[in-house]
Design a protein around this motif. Sequence first.
Motif, PDB file in Angstrom:
ATOM      1  N   GLU A  17       0.832  -1.206   0.000  1.00 44.70           N
ATOM      2  CA  GLU A  17       0.000   0.000   0.000  1.00 44.70           C
ATOM      3  C   GLU A  17       0.866   1.255   0.000  1.00 44.70           C
ATOM      4  O   GLU A  17       0.580   2.223  -0.714  1.00 44.70           O
ATOM      5  N   GLU A  18       1.946   1.237   0.786  1.00 42.40           N
ATOM      6  CA  GLU A  18       2.829   2.404   0.847  1.00 42.40           C
ATOM      7  C   GLU A  18       3.574   2.598  -0.477  1.00 42.40           C
ATOM      8  O   GLU A  18       3.807   3.740  -0.899  1.00 42.40           O
ATOM      9  N   GLY A  21       1.243   4.146  -2.731  1.00 44.41           N
ATOM     10  CA  GLY A  21       0.962   5.486  -2.230  1.00 44.41           C
ATOM     11  C   GLY A  21       1.998   6.526  -2.603  1.00 44.41           C
ATOM     12  O   GLY A  21       1.733   7.733  -2.498  1.00 44.41           O
ATOM     13  N   LEU A  22       3.173   6.096  -3.059  1.00 38.63           N
ATOM     14  CA  LEU A  22       4.184   7.054  -3.497  1.00 38.63           C
ATOM     15  C   LEU A  22       3.697   7.887  -4.679  1.00 38.63           C
ATOM     16  O   LEU A  22       4.083   9.045  -4.841  1.00 38.63           O
ATOM     17  N   THR A  23       2.831   7.271  -5.512  1.00 35.66           N
ATOM     18  CA  THR A  23       2.331   7.994  -6.687  1.00 35.66           C
ATOM     19  C   THR A  23       0.811   8.167  -6.684  1.00 35.66           C
ATOM     20  O   THR A  23       0.304   9.101  -7.291  1.00 35.66           O
ATOM     21  N   ARG A  24       0.103   7.253  -6.006  1.00 38.80           N
ATOM     22  CA  ARG A  24      -1.364   7.354  -5.957  1.00 38.80           C
ATOM     23  C   ARG A  24      -1.880   7.199  -4.522  1.00 38.80           C
ATOM     24  O   ARG A  24      -2.526   6.216  -4.187  1.00 38.80           O
ATOM     25  N   PRO A  25      -1.558   8.164  -3.654  1.00 39.87           N
ATOM     26  CA  PRO A  25      -1.969   8.028  -2.246  1.00 39.87           C
ATOM     27  C   PRO A  25      -3.477   7.934  -2.060  1.00 39.87           C
ATOM     28  O   PRO A  25      -3.945   7.292  -1.124  1.00 39.87           O
ATOM     29  N   ASP A  26      -4.242   8.544  -2.966  1.00 43.00           N
ATOM     30  CA  ASP A  26      -5.691   8.538  -2.832  1.00 43.00           C
ATOM     31  C   ASP A  26      -6.307   7.171  -3.141  1.00 43.00           C
ATOM     32  O   ASP A  26      -7.440   6.890  -2.720  1.00 43.00           O
ATOM     33  N   ALA A  28      -4.307   4.151  -2.842  1.00 39.76           N
ATOM     34  CA  ALA A  28      -3.337   3.136  -2.410  1.00 39.76           C
ATOM     35  C   ALA A  28      -4.016   1.915  -1.796  1.00 39.76           C
ATOM     36  O   ALA A  28      -3.682   0.772  -2.132  1.00 39.76           O
ATOM     37  N   ARG A  29      -4.955   2.119  -0.901  1.00 36.55           N
ATOM     38  CA  ARG A  29      -5.626   0.988  -0.246  1.00 36.55           C
ATOM     39  C   ARG A  29      -6.413   0.156  -1.273  1.00 36.55           C
ATOM     40  O   ARG A  29      -6.342  -1.072  -1.289  1.00 36.55           O
TER      41      ARG A  29
END
Length: 210
Positions: A17-18, A21-26, A28-29
């Motif tokens: 997930e992290e 999240g580096l490029t798509r935090p919205d 990531a989950r």
Amino acid sequence: MASSGPTEAPGCRRALEELIGLTRPDRARELSDRLFTRFGSLGGALAACPAERIELLDHAMDVERTFRCFQRVLKQMLWSALIRRPILSSDQTLHDYLRGNMAYERVEHFRVLFLNAGNELIADEVMGIGSVSGVQVWPREILKRCLDLNATAILLAHNHPSGSPAPSRADRDLTEKIANAARFFGIVVHDHLVVARRGIVSFREAGWLK
């Protein structure tokens, strides 16, 4: 004898997930859940067919580029830990390297590590790529490459996509053919390691390679 491979730690899902999240935090989950549902593990997601992974990522190429960059960094770290040192088939560093490169491949790969007289790595080459249940390898091609590289010893390795490292009868027959051919040229076959998600089996430890 099988060395137990590491099970998928609870933190691996969070690590995936992290990474996303580096490029798509919205997202990531959401995207990490998709990859885990399809591939079952962090290693499986990293080793997946890029086209299939990209589709699950809704063609988010920035995320895919992050995956590929992470793969290159990981493999370089494993390689750097292996070179310029004597290699033993029981070495955990070698096991980590092989698991990182082979354990989650979806078809069988047969690779040969070519060693010098000090058991240091000269080259690591994939000598055959097959199907989910087998790979064809020619002993004469392996021995020809040994002579090209002036290798005095080799270490064989192949993966089992099924997840089980238990060798087949065909695996044992092929190993015997390669060892017999190598002996004629004064080349030592140190071991044959079968690599899978659930561990690694050493032919030498199991008594199948004298």
